[in-house]
Scaffold this motif. Structure first.
Motif, PDB file in Angstrom:
ATOM      1  N   LEU A   6      34.995  48.843  14.732  1.00 15.68           N
ATOM      2  CA  LEU A   6      34.575  48.406  16.062  1.00 15.68           C
ATOM      3  C   LEU A   6      34.726  49.530  17.076  1.00 15.68           C
ATOM      4  CD1 LEU A   6      33.673  46.206  18.031  1.00 15.68           C
ATOM      5  CD2 LEU A   6      36.062  45.475  18.205  1.00 15.68           C
ATOM      6  N   TRP A   7      35.825  50.247  17.004  1.00 17.74           N
ATOM      7  CA  TRP A   7      36.039  51.359  17.926  1.00 17.74           C
ATOM      8  C   TRP A   7      35.024  52.478  17.679  1.00 17.74           C
ATOM      9  CZ3 TRP A   7      37.543  52.474  22.399  1.00 17.74           C
ATOM     10  CH2 TRP A   7      37.865  53.784  22.772  1.00 17.74           C
ATOM     11  N   LEU A   8      34.690  52.709  16.416  1.00 17.86           N
ATOM     12  CA  LEU A   8      33.679  53.718  16.084  1.00 17.86           C
ATOM     13  C   LEU A   8      32.326  53.317  16.661  1.00 17.86           C
ATOM     14  CD1 LEU A   8      33.887  56.351  14.379  1.00 17.86           C
ATOM     15  CD2 LEU A   8      32.816  55.082  12.517  1.00 17.86           C
ATOM     16  N   PHE A   9      31.994  52.030  16.584  1.00 15.74           N
ATOM     17  CA  PHE A   9      30.726  51.571  17.147  1.00 15.74           C
ATOM     18  C   PHE A   9      30.710  51.715  18.664  1.00 15.74           C
ATOM     19  CE2 PHE A   9      28.414  48.012  19.118  1.00 15.74           C
ATOM     20  CZ  PHE A   9      27.120  48.336  18.729  1.00 15.74           C
ATOM     21  N   LEU A  10      31.816  51.367  19.320  1.00 19.29           N
ATOM     22  CA  LEU A  10      31.881  51.506  20.778  1.00 19.29           C
ATOM     23  C   LEU A  10      31.741  52.970  21.195  1.00 19.29           C
ATOM     24  CD1 LEU A  10      34.723  48.968  21.668  1.00 19.29           C
ATOM     25  CD2 LEU A  10      32.255  48.696  22.001  1.00 19.29           C
ATOM     26  N   MET A  11      32.318  53.879  20.427  1.00 15.73           N
ATOM     27  CA  MET A  11      32.139  55.302  20.714  1.00 15.73           C
ATOM     28  C   MET A  11      30.683  55.724  20.562  1.00 15.73           C
ATOM     29  SD  MET A  11      35.421  57.182  18.934  1.00 15.73           S
ATOM     30  CE  MET A  11      34.686  58.780  19.298  1.00 15.73           C
ATOM     31  N   SER A  12      30.001  55.163  19.554  1.00 13.38           N
ATOM     32  CA  SER A  12      28.627  55.582  19.292  1.00 13.38           C
ATOM     33  C   SER A  12      27.650  55.129  20.367  1.00 13.38           C
ATOM     34  CB  SER A  12      28.175  55.037  17.936  1.00 13.38           C
ATOM     35  OG  SER A  12      28.064  53.625  17.969  1.00 13.38           O
ATOM     36  N   VAL A  13      27.989  54.081  21.122  1.00  9.35           N
ATOM     37  CA  VAL A  13      27.087  53.578  22.158  1.00  9.35           C
ATOM     38  C   VAL A  13      27.598  53.900  23.555  1.00  9.35           C
ATOM     39  CG1 VAL A  13      26.187  51.730  20.697  1.00  9.35           C
ATOM     40  CG2 VAL A  13      28.202  51.314  22.113  1.00  9.35           C
TER      41      VAL A  13
ATOM     42  N   TRP B 204      37.874  50.589  27.442  1.00  8.02           N
ATOM     43  CA  TRP B 204      37.561  50.027  26.134  1.00  8.02           C
ATOM     44  C   TRP B 204      36.074  49.795  25.956  1.00  8.02           C
ATOM     45  CZ3 TRP B 204      41.023  50.193  22.395  1.00  8.02           C
ATOM     46  CH2 TRP B 204      42.375  50.235  22.731  1.00  8.02           C
ATOM     47  N   LEU B 205      35.409  49.314  27.001  1.00 13.80           N
ATOM     48  CA  LEU B 205      33.982  49.022  26.915  1.00 13.80           C
ATOM     49  C   LEU B 205      33.201  50.046  27.735  1.00 13.80           C
ATOM     50  CD1 LEU B 205      33.945  45.122  27.256  1.00 13.80           C
ATOM     51  CD2 LEU B 205      33.753  46.492  25.155  1.00 13.80           C
ATOM     52  N   PRO B 206      32.070  50.523  27.199  1.00 11.06           N
ATOM     53  CA  PRO B 206      31.281  51.508  27.955  1.00 11.06           C
ATOM     54  C   PRO B 206      30.629  50.875  29.184  1.00 11.06           C
ATOM     55  CG  PRO B 206      30.110  50.828  25.976  1.00 11.06           C
ATOM     56  CD  PRO B 206      31.471  50.204  25.887  1.00 11.06           C
ATOM     57  N   ARG B 207      30.515  51.654  30.234  1.00 13.46           N
ATOM     58  CA  ARG B 207      29.825  51.161  31.438  1.00 13.46           C
ATOM     59  C   ARG B 207      28.322  51.089  31.217  1.00 13.46           C
ATOM     60  NH1 ARG B 207      32.895  54.305  36.468  1.00 13.46           N
ATOM     61  NH2 ARG B 207      35.013  53.546  35.977  1.00 13.46           N
ATOM     62  N   ARG B 208      27.805  51.982  30.369  1.00 11.52           N
ATOM     63  CA  ARG B 208      26.372  51.976  30.061  1.00 11.52           C
ATOM     64  C   ARG B 208      26.199  52.105  28.555  1.00 11.52           C
ATOM     65  NH1 ARG B 208      22.377  55.796  29.351  1.00 11.52           N
ATOM     66  NH2 ARG B 208      23.884  57.472  29.712  1.00 11.52           N
ATOM     67  N   TRP B 209      25.557  51.103  27.953  1.00 16.13           N
ATOM     68  CA  TRP B 209      25.357  51.098  26.505  1.00 16.13           C
ATOM     69  C   TRP B 209      24.192  52.019  26.156  1.00 16.13           C
ATOM     70  CZ3 TRP B 209      28.359  47.844  23.213  1.00 16.13           C
ATOM     71  CH2 TRP B 209      29.252  47.043  23.904  1.00 16.13           C
ATOM     72  N   ASP B 210      24.456  52.978  25.286  1.00 13.65           N
ATOM     73  CA  ASP B 210      23.469  54.006  24.953  1.00 13.65           C
ATOM     74  C   ASP B 210      23.243  54.011  23.442  1.00 13.65           C
ATOM     75  OD1 ASP B 210      21.799  56.141  24.838  1.00 13.65           O
ATOM     76  OD2 ASP B 210      23.309  57.655  25.297  1.00 13.65           O
ATOM     77  N   PHE B 211      22.049  53.570  23.017  1.00 13.74           N
ATOM     78  CA  PHE B 211      21.697  53.540  21.596  1.00 13.74           C
ATOM     79  C   PHE B 211      20.777  54.697  21.205  1.00 13.74           C
ATOM     80  CE2 PHE B 211      22.885  49.205  22.619  1.00 13.74           C
ATOM     81  CZ  PHE B 211      23.619  48.801  21.519  1.00 13.74           C
TER      82      PHE B 211
END
Length: 279
Positions: free
Chosen positions: A26-33, A46-53
Motif C-alpha cells: 500500500l505504501w509503495l502504491f501511494l508513493m507511485s501516485v 500519508w496521502l498525496p495531495r494530488r494523485w498522479d498516475f
C-alpha cells in the motif's frame, strides 16, 4: 467463552499478518501516485495531495524516450527466462525426484546436490562465465535459462521427492500388476496424485528465477537479455532518482507473480481431491 476468545485471537493474528504483508504494498502504491513535491514534503503526509498516475502510463508506453521501452522489454525477458527455466527444471526434477523416492539408497546424490546448492553463488561465477563464454551464451536468454536451472533443479527435486514419499505406494503396485510400465505409472498415477506439489514447486521455482539478480547482473550487458531486477536497479543509477517511478515499477513487477499465484491456486485446490488410498 474460551472458544470465542480463541476465535478472536485467530482472527486478530490473521489480520495482523495480512496488514504486515499488505502495508508495504500500500505504501509503495501511494508513493507511485504521489508527486515529487509530495514525496519531498517534510513532515511526510500519508496521502498525496494530488494523485498522479502518469508514471504508470509512461511505463506502459513504447514511445521513444519513455521508461516503458526499457521496462516492457525487461518484463518480457524476465517472463521468458523464468518460465523457460521453471519448465525445464520441472521436467528434469519429476523423474529425478521419483527415482530418489522409489529407489532407496541414492540419497547421497541428493544430499550432494543440496550441498552444492548451498554454496554461495559467487563461488560459481568464474566457471559459469567461462562456460557461457565458450558456448557464446553470454547476454542471451538461453544462457540465463541454463544458469537458473542450476539453481531451481535441486530445490524442485527435493520438494517433489518429499511429496512422492508421502504418496501411497500400494496404488502404484496395483498399477504395475495391471501391466503398466514404470513411466506409465509415473504419468498416469503418481503425477495426478502429486498435483498440489507440482503447482507449489512450479510456483516457488518460478519465483526463484523471477527474483534472481546476481547472475542476471553479471551475465547480461544490455537490454537484449537483462531481466527486470537488473533494469529496476538501473533506474536508481542516475543522479536524480524518481522514487515514485521506482515504486510504480515495483507495483507493476508484482503483477505477474500475483496472477500466476492465483492461476496455480486453482490447480492446487483441484489437485487436493485427486486420487486417494484406503488403508
Amino acid at each position: 467463552m474460551k472458544r470465542n476468545i480463541r476465535r478472536l485471537l485467530r482472527y486478530g493474528a490473521a489480520l495482523l499478518l495480512a496488514a504486515s504483508i499488505l502495508a508495504p504494498m500500500l505504501w509503495l502504491f501511494l508513493m507511485s501516485v504521489s508527486s515529487s513535491a509530495d514525496l519531498a514534503r517534510v513532515p511526510l503526509e500519508w496521502l498525496p495531495r494530488r494523485w498522479d498516475f502518469s508514471r504508470y502510463l509512461s511505463l506502459l508506453s513504447l514511445q521513444p524516450g519513455q521508461p516503458g521501452a526499457l521496462f516492457l522489454h525487461a518484463l518480457f525477458n524476465s517472463l521468458l527466462v523464468a518460465c523457460g527455466a521453471t519448465l525445464i527444471s520441472l521436467l528434469l526434477a519429476i523423474p529425478a525426484a521419483f527415482g530418489f523416492s522409489r529407489y532407496p539408497g541414492r540419497d547421497a546424490w541428493l544430499f550432494a546436490s543440496l550441498a552444492i546448492y548451498m554454496v554461495p553463488q559467487v563461488a560459481f561465477v568464474l566457471p559459469l562465465y567461462f562456460i557461457l563464454q565458450q558456448l557464446a551464451l553470454l547476454n542471451t536468454h538461453l544462457g540465463l535459462v541454463l544458469v537458473y536451472c542450476s539453481l531451481i533443479l535441486p530445490f524442485l527435486t527435493w520438494m517433489l521427492k518429499n511429496q512422492f514419499d508421502a504418496l501411497p505406494i500400494d496404488i502404484e503396485q496395483a498399477a504395475r500388476l495391471d501391466g503398466l510400465r514404470q513411466w506409465q505409472v509415473l504419468l498416469r498415477i503418481t503425477l495426478p496424485l502429486a498435483k498440489p506439489a507440482l503447482g507449489a514447486s512450479a510456483l516457488f521455482g518460478w519465483l526463484l528465477a523471477w527474483d534472481e539478480f546476481f547472475y542476471a547482473l553479471l551475465f547480461t550487458s544490455n537490454i537484449q537479455a537483462q531481466t527486470l531486477p537488473v533494469t529496476i536497479a538501473g533506474f536508481t543509477a542516475g543522479r536524480a532518482t524518481d522514487d515514485g517511478l521506482i515504486a510504480a515499477v515495483g507495483i507493476l513487477a508484482a503483477v505477474p507473480p500475483l496472477f500466476i499465484a492465483l492461476w496455480l491456486q486453482k490447480t492446487l485446490v483441484s489437485g487436493l481431491t485427486s486420487g486417494g488410498s484406503k488403508g
